[in-house]
Design a protein around this motif. Sequence first.
Motif, short mmCIF file in Angstrom:
data_model
loop_
_atom_site.label_atom_id
_atom_site.label_comp_id
_atom_site.label_asym_id
_atom_site.label_seq_id
_atom_site.Cartn_x
_atom_site.Cartn_y
_atom_site.Cartn_z
N VAL A 248 0.88 -1.20 0.06
CA VAL A 248 0.11 -0.03 -0.17
C VAL A 248 0.89 1.10 -0.10
O VAL A 248 0.73 2.07 -0.71
CB VAL A 248 -0.63 0.22 1.36
CG1 VAL A 248 -1.63 1.26 1.48
CG2 VAL A 248 -1.99 -1.09 1.09
N PHE A 249 1.88 1.25 0.88
CA PHE A 249 2.86 2.50 0.80
C PHE A 249 3.38 2.74 -0.70
O PHE A 249 3.36 3.99 -1.07
CB PHE A 249 3.84 2.30 1.93
CG PHE A 249 4.86 3.20 2.06
CD1 PHE A 249 4.45 4.40 2.89
CD2 PHE A 249 5.99 3.38 1.35
CE1 PHE A 249 5.20 5.52 3.01
CE2 PHE A 249 6.73 4.68 1.15
CZ PHE A 249 6.31 5.82 2.13
N ALA A 250 3.86 1.64 -1.32
CA ALA A 250 4.60 1.76 -2.33
C ALA A 250 3.60 2.43 -3.82
O ALA A 250 4.03 3.53 -4.30
CB ALA A 250 5.13 0.52 -2.97
N ARG A 251 2.37 2.00 -3.55
CA ARG A 251 1.42 2.48 -4.29
C ARG A 251 0.71 3.82 -4.13
O ARG A 251 0.66 4.61 -4.80
CB ARG A 251 0.25 1.46 -4.64
CG ARG A 251 0.54 0.17 -5.22
CD ARG A 251 -0.53 -0.68 -5.38
NE ARG A 251 -0.40 -1.74 -6.49
CZ ARG A 251 -1.58 -2.45 -7.02
NH1 ARG A 251 -2.55 -2.43 -6.70
NH2 ARG A 251 -1.04 -3.37 -8.01
N SER A 252 0.50 4.03 -2.71
CA SER A 252 -0.10 5.18 -2.50
C SER A 252 0.74 6.41 -2.37
O SER A 252 0.31 7.48 -2.22
CB SER A 252 -1.11 5.00 -1.25
OG SER A 252 -0.33 4.85 0.00
N ARG A 253 1.76 6.11 -1.75
CA ARG A 253 2.79 7.40 -1.56
C ARG A 253 4.11 7.37 -2.14
O ARG A 253 4.99 8.30 -1.95
CB ARG A 253 3.16 7.04 0.09
CG ARG A 253 1.72 7.04 0.95
CD ARG A 253 1.87 7.04 2.47
NE ARG A 253 2.62 8.57 3.04
CZ ARG A 253 2.65 8.57 4.18
NH1 ARG A 253 2.51 7.59 5.15
NH2 ARG A 253 3.07 9.79 4.70
N ALA A 254 4.33 6.28 -2.91
CA ALA A 254 5.72 6.17 -3.54
C ALA A 254 5.71 6.20 -5.22
O ALA A 254 6.82 5.53 -5.66
CB ALA A 254 6.60 5.12 -3.00
N ASN A 255 4.41 6.25 -5.50
CA ASN A 255 4.19 6.34 -6.73
C ASN A 255 4.43 5.03 -7.71
O ASN A 255 5.27 4.58 -8.90
CB ASN A 255 5.27 7.32 -7.79
CG ASN A 255 4.67 8.77 -7.38
OD1 ASN A 255 3.50 9.01 -7.28
ND2 ASN A 255 5.62 9.66 -6.97
N GLY A 256 4.34 3.98 -6.92
CA GLY A 256 4.64 2.45 -7.15
C GLY A 256 6.09 2.13 -7.41
O GLY A 256 6.56 1.00 -8.22
N ARG A 257 7.02 2.63 -6.79
CA ARG A 257 8.35 2.18 -6.71
C ARG A 257 8.41 0.83 -6.19
O ARG A 257 7.55 0.27 -5.53
CB ARG A 257 9.13 3.23 -5.84
CG ARG A 257 9.48 4.59 -6.34
CD ARG A 257 10.26 5.27 -5.31
NE ARG A 257 10.66 6.57 -5.72
CZ ARG A 257 9.87 7.76 -5.28
NH1 ARG A 257 8.96 7.58 -4.53
NH2 ARG A 257 10.30 8.85 -5.86
N LYS A 258 9.61 -0.04 -6.78
CA LYS A 258 9.66 -1.15 -6.50
C LYS A 258 10.50 -1.38 -5.14
O LYS A 258 11.25 -0.61 -4.44
CB LYS A 258 10.65 -1.94 -7.38
CG LYS A 258 9.95 -2.12 -8.59
CD LYS A 258 10.76 -2.99 -9.58
CE LYS A 258 10.13 -3.37 -11.07
NZ LYS A 258 11.02 -4.15 -11.63
N TRP A 259 10.04 -2.52 -4.33
CA TRP A 259 10.86 -2.69 -3.14
C TRP A 259 12.09 -3.57 -3.44
O TRP A 259 11.73 -4.65 -4.25
CB TRP A 259 10.04 -3.54 -2.09
CG TRP A 259 9.11 -2.66 -1.50
CD1 TRP A 259 7.55 -2.71 -1.52
CD2 TRP A 259 9.32 -1.55 -0.34
NE1 TRP A 259 7.30 -1.61 -0.89
CE2 TRP A 259 7.92 -1.27 0.10
CE3 TRP A 259 10.59 -1.58 0.28
CZ2 TRP A 259 8.13 -0.04 1.15
CZ3 TRP A 259 10.36 -0.63 1.53
CH2 TRP A 259 9.37 0.00 1.73
N LEU A 260 13.27 -3.17 -3.02
CA LEU A 260 14.53 -4.13 -3.42
C LEU A 260 14.77 -5.13 -2.39
O LEU A 260 15.05 -4.63 -1.43
CB LEU A 260 15.60 -2.93 -3.76
CG LEU A 260 15.27 -2.08 -4.87
CD1 LEU A 260 16.49 -1.23 -5.21
CD2 LEU A 260 14.80 -2.59 -6.14
N ILE A 261 15.11 -6.26 -2.74
CA ILE A 261 15.25 -7.40 -1.79
C ILE A 261 16.65 -8.04 -2.09
O ILE A 261 16.96 -8.30 -3.32
CB ILE A 261 14.06 -8.36 -2.29
CG1 ILE A 261 12.65 -7.93 -1.80
CG2 ILE A 261 14.38 -9.68 -1.24
CD1 ILE A 261 11.68 -8.50 -2.47
N GLY A 262 17.30 -8.48 -1.26
CA GLY A 262 18.41 -8.83 -1.20
C GLY A 262 18.72 -10.42 -0.77
O GLY A 262 17.87 -11.09 -0.33
N ASP A 263 19.67 -10.78 -1.44
CA ASP A 263 20.07 -12.20 -1.14
C ASP A 263 21.35 -12.23 -0.24
O ASP A 263 22.42 -12.19 -0.75
CB ASP A 263 20.39 -12.84 -2.45
CG ASP A 263 20.57 -14.62 -2.14
OD1 ASP A 263 20.14 -15.05 -1.01
OD2 ASP A 263 21.10 -15.25 -3.01
#
Length: 360
Positions: free
Chosen positions: A286-301
């Motif tokens: 919800v945060f990425a869509r409503s407040r961050a213009n759909g930015r991606k969450w970057l995930i690490g290994d």
Amino acid sequence: MPSVEMSIMSAPVDMVGREAYVNPSKSKSKSNHTSALASAWVNVDKLTGWLKPWPRDTPDDILRHELKTKGVVHIKQAMPRGYVLGIRERFFERVAPSGVLKSGTDPVDGIFCGGDPENFVWPKVLPGDNGQVNSMTLDDMAKQGDYTYLAAQVHFEDWTNAFAGNEHLIGLVSRFEPSWTRPICLRRQIFRTNMPNAKSATGVHYDQLFLRHGPPTAITAWIPIGDCPPQGGGLMYLDDSLVLGRELEEGFTRLSEERNFTDDERKSAYNSNMTAKGGLGNDAGVFARSRANGRKWLIGDYEAGDAVFHHMYAIHASGLNHDPHGRIRFSADVRYVDGDQAYDRRWTKWGRPIAERNDH
């Protein structure tokens, strides 16, 4: 690549991972993952991406540019793997009497016993009236359970303090900030665990929310103390979030002025502008869509020996732990500052509540 179902409805990203998520570097093609967001299904590729790892010998100017512009740098083999695993083993040996580990397993593996994760919670310090937080003693923490008490104790011991300020990490901090005359590690480190199948995780936030009694010049190192594959509940970072983090903080400052907050209230991460537990929210999707213009969450290994350095305005959260081997995620959050410049001095002692007054 096999598909992966990933829920990001409650506490950040919940990754029920499979082969490609264990080692993303093995995959050359895009996946057709799906994700549950509220009642709708969306393509995970629109919400998540991979956090780029950098080798330790990357030139300093490139590392500094990444931190300054992207806000996060994942460094591989920042420390010797054996050294980090030794810290992991020592921690789980200390908390083993609580029954948190599966019987017959090696402490260094940190295999969860399989019980109710809520019986093995991290020390809880919740806000009280007016967004303030009261100090908790070890006796207070003992009331939360044997595991909580034992886990809290390690913060007061020399070996955890030595790890947080070890030469490998301090050396990297100096590479990021060569102008610092006296780089130091703040005493209030946070060694925390993320239990398999727990229903909550660290919500969306940027660190300056909790260090408002100082300028946004500190550097945080998030250190996975043990291997943490993407489905293991590690940190994830909102892509290109520095400008948004600054804008949000400026907005909170204006709102605090409009509401006539006292200085202490304004600087509290638990004031009425924030969520109940501090921060920006508990739903990463919800945060990425409503407040961050759909930015991606970057995930690490992440692997034992890695370290992730991030800016005070880098927006991040953690995922839920669905490690396929039942491993407990153990990690450290450590802050570094220039000891000859201004910084939030509340963080010079472990256990000092993060919303109390500064004590120079």
